[in-house]
Design an enzyme around this catalytic site. Structure first.
Site, PDB file in Angstrom:
ATOM      1  N   GLU A  71      15.026  24.090 -20.669  1.00 56.88           N
ATOM      2  CA  GLU A  71      14.746  23.442 -19.392  1.00 56.88           C
ATOM      3  C   GLU A  71      14.966  24.354 -18.190  1.00 56.88           C
ATOM      4  O   GLU A  71      15.780  25.273 -18.207  1.00 56.88           O
ATOM      5  CB  GLU A  71      15.610  22.195 -19.226  1.00 56.88           C
ATOM      6  CG  GLU A  71      17.084  22.483 -19.058  1.00 56.88           C
ATOM      7  CD  GLU A  71      17.906  21.208 -19.014  1.00 56.88           C
ATOM      8  OE1 GLU A  71      17.567  20.287 -18.256  1.00 56.88           O
ATOM      9  OE2 GLU A  71      18.905  21.138 -19.746  1.00 56.88           O
ATOM     10  N   GLU A 130      23.253  17.168 -24.277  1.00 57.37           N
ATOM     11  CA  GLU A 130      23.278  18.280 -23.321  1.00 57.37           C
ATOM     12  C   GLU A 130      23.962  17.879 -22.032  1.00 57.37           C
ATOM     13  O   GLU A 130      24.694  18.662 -21.423  1.00 57.37           O
ATOM     14  CB  GLU A 130      21.839  18.747 -23.020  1.00 57.37           C
ATOM     15  CG  GLU A 130      21.751  20.058 -22.223  1.00 57.37           C
ATOM     16  CD  GLU A 130      21.909  19.921 -20.726  1.00 57.37           C
ATOM     17  OE1 GLU A 130      22.199  20.924 -20.057  1.00 57.37           O
ATOM     18  OE2 GLU A 130      21.757  18.805 -20.182  1.00 57.37           O
ATOM     19  N   GLU A 131      23.723  16.621 -21.624  1.00 53.88           N
ATOM     20  CA  GLU A 131      24.242  16.187 -20.318  1.00 53.88           C
ATOM     21  C   GLU A 131      25.763  16.036 -20.302  1.00 53.88           C
ATOM     22  O   GLU A 131      26.361  15.875 -19.239  1.00 53.88           O
ATOM     23  CB  GLU A 131      23.575  14.867 -19.888  1.00 53.88           C
ATOM     24  CG  GLU A 131      22.074  14.992 -19.612  1.00 53.88           C
ATOM     25  CD  GLU A 131      21.745  15.790 -18.349  1.00 53.88           C
ATOM     26  OE1 GLU A 131      22.669  16.331 -17.722  1.00 53.88           O
ATOM     27  OE2 GLU A 131      20.550  15.871 -18.015  1.00 53.88           O
ATOM     28  N   ASP A 172      18.987  13.276 -24.304  1.00 52.92           N
ATOM     29  CA  ASP A 172      19.837  12.384 -23.499  1.00 52.92           C
ATOM     30  C   ASP A 172      19.541  12.499 -22.012  1.00 52.92           C
ATOM     31  O   ASP A 172      18.992  13.503 -21.541  1.00 52.92           O
ATOM     32  CB  ASP A 172      21.322  12.667 -23.771  1.00 52.92           C
ATOM     33  CG  ASP A 172      21.707  14.127 -23.523  1.00 52.92           C
ATOM     34  OD1 ASP A 172      20.910  15.030 -23.833  1.00 52.92           O
ATOM     35  OD2 ASP A 172      22.821  14.355 -22.998  1.00 52.92           O
ATOM     36  N   ASP A 228      14.112  15.373 -16.005  1.00 49.98           N
ATOM     37  CA  ASP A 228      15.232  16.012 -16.738  1.00 49.98           C
ATOM     38  C   ASP A 228      15.497  15.257 -18.026  1.00 49.98           C
ATOM     39  O   ASP A 228      16.341  14.383 -18.046  1.00 49.98           O
ATOM     40  CB  ASP A 228      16.466  16.033 -15.840  1.00 49.98           C
ATOM     41  CG  ASP A 228      17.649  16.709 -16.499  1.00 49.98           C
ATOM     42  OD1 ASP A 228      17.463  17.430 -17.486  1.00 49.98           O
ATOM     43  OD2 ASP A 228      18.781  16.485 -16.025  1.00 49.98           O
TER      44      ASP A 228
END
Ligand SMILES: [Zn+2]
Length: 418
Positions: free
Chosen positions: A174, A146-147, A81, A111
């Site tokens: 990341e 994740e976001e 995402d 990202d």
């Protein structure tokens, strides 16, 4: 806009992945899953997809190792995402992945769709071009959400038998780009705590000197929080690690007053005032020690209590001293003449769940001399830096695969609670 005929296949696949609109609030996970399955098929990888929450796929593409379960696996994680865009501030279409003067513009370019594709393309080089046979299973994992906190993604997945079956020894996840000439490597994160402090006291008419009213007490308690904040800020400015590196944000605890509320009428002293703090606790500060400070500050005045709006109950770091995985990363960087900058992530990533599951995680997005544009307008990554990152993983994966050290087969050793 651009001709892809002469383009490196890794760049073409990167741009294809960027064009899938996996943007919140309605990420196209269906489109992403289909594309990732296609990429997996092209490389001859086994695919498994787990919908721990319906509609939120965890896609795992596996390159089987020759030693089966006798060795711990490598998990190469990335999130699918991306965060929303303010289209009017972009000079390029954020989902076209246009290449302009060597820069690939798209939401997710840094990202972190770059990293997900770099993992896969490194496997293309190693498996299809060099005939490399890994000893360990290598799982390329793509997770949703994740976001928005990872609650329906990694946080739930680590409690499933499918996660256990991965037999993970190390997770790569990341990091961030770096304007300096080094790759940042994150081996821990700060623990976010949001708390509401309630101050109760005597009420009365706004014209009097009444004893024990909430206002002065709130002021004195707030002063304790903010004195600690000053102390941490001073440490950030002056602090130096044993190896000479200056402190960064992850090395100190931030305390910020973010909410204030209370009062009923201008001439009435209220019986309660509330204040809220956003606190990010560094791994250098044990959570129990900070909790004791909080207790003491609030106990210093009668009628003061606090509650958690968000509590991170535990925090684990991946220690680097004597860590064979870290040594493999260092050796790779040294051979490529790239500097590494190991540090603590200032905010949060899915690595916190991985470490909580007692598996070490190292966060790295191989981008140096690159402005940090995650969540920014006109997010881009230079094609040359993307390809450098691909080369980095192509060199790193065999080094990690070939780690011979009994401690590497015991992941719990490489997560330490703070
Ligand atoms: Zn990210």
């Amino acid at each position: 806009m651009t001709d892809t005929a002469a383009e490196h296949i890794a760049v073409t696949n990167f741009r294809r992945y960027l064009r899938v609109k996996t943007v919140h609030p309605e990420p196209d996970y269906v489109g992403a899953e289909a594309l990732l399955r296609e990429f997996g098929r092209d490389l001859g990888l086994e695919a498994q997809v787990h919908n721990v929450v319906p509609g939120k796929p965890i896609v795992i593409l596996t390159w089987r190792g020759t030693h089966g379960k006798s060795l711990k696996s490598l998990v190469l994680n990335s999130h699918i995402d991306v965060v929303p865009v303010f289209r009017e501030f972009w000079t390029q279409d954020p989902f076209a992945a246009n290449k302009v003067n060597g820069r690939i513009y798209a939401r997710g370019a840094q990202d972190m769709k770059c990293v997900g594709i770099q993992y896969l393309e490194a496997i293309r080089v190693l498996k299809l071009q060099r005939g490399y046979m890994p000893k360990r299973d290598i799982h390329v994992m793509f997770v949703p959400d994740e976001e928005i906190g990872g609650h329906d993604g990694m946080e739930k997945f680590i409690h499933t038998p499918e996660w256990t079956a991965l037999n993970a020894g190390l997770v790569l996840d990341e990091g961030l780009g770096n304007p300096e000439n080094a790759y940042k490597v994150y081996h821990g994160e700060r623990a976010p705590w949001w708390i509401k402090v309630s101050v109760k006291g005597e009420t009365g008419h706004g014209s009097q000197f009444i004893e024990n009213t909430p206002g002065p007490k709130l002021q004195r308690v707030m002063a304790k929080f903010l004195a600690f904040r000053d102390e941490q800020e001073a440490q950030l400015k002056a602090g130096v690690h044993a190896d000479g590196r200056p402190f960064s944000l992850g090395d100190v605890t931030t305390v910020n007053l973010t909410m204030l509320s209370g009062g009923v009428q201008w001439n009435v002293i209220p019986n309660q005032l509330d204040m809220g703090f956003d606190i990010r606790i560094s791994p250098r500060m044990p959570l129990a020690k900070f909790r004791a400070l909080l207790d003491a500050w609030c106990a210093s005045e009668e009628g003061v209590s606090y509650e958690f709006i968000q509590l991170t109950p535990c925090n684990f770091v991946t220690p680097l001293d004597n860590n064979p995985w870290w040594h493999a990363l260092q050796a790779t960087a040294k051979a490529r003449d790239v500097a590494l900058d190991p540090t603590v992530f200032p905010a949060a990533t899915d690595s916190r769940y991985v470490r909580r599951a007692r598996v070490p995680a190292l966060g790295i997005s191989p981008m140096r001399n690159t402005p940090v544009l995650l969540h920014c307008h006109d997010e881009y990554l230079d094609e040359s830096m993307f390809l450098e990152g691909l080369d980095f993983y192509t060199a790193l994966l065999p080094r990690l695969d070939e780690v011979v050290d009994p401690t590497a087969e015991d992941p719990k050793l490489w997560t330490v609670e703070c």
